[in-house]
Scaffold this motif. Structure first.
Motif, short mmCIF file in Angstrom:
data_model
loop_
_atom_site.label_atom_id
_atom_site.label_comp_id
_atom_site.label_asym_id
_atom_site.label_seq_id
_atom_site.Cartn_x
_atom_site.Cartn_y
_atom_site.Cartn_z
N ILE A 56 0.84 -1.22 0.00
CA ILE A 56 0.00 0.00 0.00
C ILE A 56 0.87 1.26 0.00
N GLU A 122 -8.45 19.22 -11.46
CA GLU A 122 -8.02 17.98 -12.11
C GLU A 122 -8.39 18.01 -13.60
N SER B 49 -12.19 10.67 -11.08
CA SER B 49 -10.89 11.29 -10.82
C SER B 49 -9.76 10.35 -11.26
N GLN B 50 -8.56 10.90 -11.26
CA GLN B 50 -7.40 10.09 -11.68
C GLN B 50 -7.15 8.92 -10.74
N TYR B 51 -7.65 9.05 -9.49
CA TYR B 51 -7.42 7.98 -8.52
C TYR B 51 -8.44 6.84 -8.66
N LEU B 54 -5.82 2.55 -11.30
CA LEU B 54 -4.50 2.20 -10.80
C LEU B 54 -3.79 1.46 -11.93
N PHE B 96 -6.04 -1.52 0.97
CA PHE B 96 -6.37 -0.78 -0.26
C PHE B 96 -7.50 0.23 0.02
N TYR B 99 -6.08 3.22 1.73
CA TYR B 99 -5.39 4.09 0.78
C TYR B 99 -6.40 4.94 0.00
#
Lengths: 277, 155
Positions: A56, A122, B49-51, B54, B96, B99
């Motif tokens: 992580i 963004e 969003s970009q997150y 992954l 995860f 995060y």
């Protein structure tokens, strides 16, 4: 008889003692085995936790550090970099008020944003530059910036910052202000937007006459424009930013649902469709 | 709580999480706006969003695959190894989730109700999985001892 019975009792007691000792030994062995098993499980748990933590942390580092943002001061190295980047992006593109692009461009995109909204940042730093390069610079698209309060907590601050951007539009430099604001956007809810901050953004806009900009900010036109934007957003049913309306210039505008803030593909498809129709 | 009840509870929680992840995967690929009770629909903003990706893979899809793996491990015959695998998968999912929640709170400054629901499920699952793994077959063996003790008393 009685001694025989006593012997039997003595034998039984010895037997019981042996049984008892065996039982205790067995119990001790079982307890030791259980302790060993528990130790093994704890070790396994520790190993799993350590692996998860490493993975992580690796993901967090690989996907980009933390979220703390600082306010950029005009004239600093970072400010100079922002100014250069914004200039490269929009220099030479016609601007009029809150609009970027050729007024005769066949397609219009209305971008509803809040200058403090990190998601708008963004988009502005993600998909928008490609849209500008590909469609606005070629004269096929014009983009209107409109205000919708979402991230800014205080309505007065929201009005002030959005009016400041529109006031720069009086000198046809609103998009420099908007782009610079998004590039240097501060931490949400940290109350970073104040008069000094707005002056700092304005001072980074190339060619902006600060005195004229300051006096334009008090004109009711811009406050009315922000109110009109809120009404338009309400009519369109927008509750979040960024939100978009798209259509042929001068024609009916329709809601546009983007697929990604960073990938311009969905914007490309919508613009191409309108150009072909 | 008996081993069986504990396992069934975990299966139910995993099934709910699996449905959530499946819906968010659908949202990602279809581009629809997920319903959200918070002003400004932060759920949609977080999802786009970009997150939400992954290394190019939607995190919702990663979550869906994770829940499927956890579900499979819970349906496997109960044993020391199966419990270890379940715990490892769930702790991975929990990490995860931590995060992603960090990204929502400290990078995007938005909270997605759907993501939080999944994170809460994963947190409860993590507690149950660690408890289930550490206690092993304790409840079962305790039951056997008490039964034999009762039998010896009766004799």
């Amino acid at each position: 008889m009685s001694s025989g019975t006593g012997d039997d009792e003595g034998d039984l007691t010895r037997k019981q003692r042996r049984e008892q000792a065996r039982g205790e030994r067995k119990a001790l062995e079982q307890a030791e085995a259980a302790r060993a098993k528990r130790r093994t499980r704890l070790t396994q748990l520790g190993i799993v936790v350590a692996i998860v933590v490493v993975v992580i942390v690796g993901i967090a580092i690989a996907s980009g550090g933390g979220g703390s943002k600082k306010t950029v001061t005009a004239g600093s190295h970072e400010s100079n970099a922002t100014v250069a980047e914004v200039k490269t992006l929009i220099d030479g593109i016609p601007q009029s008020g809150n609009t970027l692009g050729d007024p005769k461009a066949p397609v219009t995109l209305q971008y509803f944003g809040d200058l403090e909204c990190p998601i708008c940042k963004e988009f502005t730093l993600g998909a928008l530059p490609t849209v500008i390069q590909k469609w606005v610079r070629s004269g096929k698209l014009r983009i209107e910036y409109h205000s919708l309060e979402t991230a800014t907590r205080e309505p007065e601050v929201f009005k002030d910052q959005q009016e400041a951007a529109y006031a720069a539009g009086k000198q046809n430099l609103a998009w420099y202000f908007i782009e610079t604001f998004y590039h240097e956007q501060g931490e949400e809810d940290s109350g970073y937007v104040n008069e000094k901050y707005l002056q700092g953004i304005a001072s980074q806009v190339p060619g902006l006459n600060l005195a004229d900009w300051t006096s334009a900010r008090s004109e009711p036109t811009y406050a009315n424009e922000v109110d009109a934007d809120a009404q338009a957003a309400n009519q369109a049913g927008f509750t979040g930013t960024p939100s978009f309306l798209i259509g042929k210039t001068g024609g009916t505008m329709q809601k546009f649902e983007y697929a990604s803030l960073t990938d311009p593909t969905s914007f490309d498809e919508a613009i191409e469709k309108l150009l072909k129709s | 709580m008996s081993s069986s009840v504990l396992r069934k509870t975990m299966i139910v929680l995993t099934a709910i999480g699996l449905c959530l992840a499946a819906y968010l995967t659908y949202v990602h690929y279809s581009g629809v706006t997920p319903p959200c009770s918070i002003k400004g629909n932060p759920c949609s903003q977080v999802q786009k969003s970009q997150y939400s990706l992954l290394v190019g893979v939607p995190v919702a899809l990663i979550g869906l695959l994770g829940y499927i793996a956890i579900f499979g491990s819970l349906l496997a015959p109960d044993g020391e190894r199966a419990r270890l695998v379940t715990m490892a998968l769930i702790l991975g999912g929990f990490g995860f989730s931590l995060y992603l929640t960090y990204r929502e709170l400290f990078t995007l400054h938005k909270i997605c109700e759907w993501c939080v629901s999944s994170a809460v499920i994963m947190t409860v699952l993590a507690c149950l999985a660690v408890w289930r793994f550490l206690r092993g077959e304790e409840s079962l063996s305790t039951g056997t001892i008490s039964l034999s003790a009762r039998q010896s008393v009766q004799q």
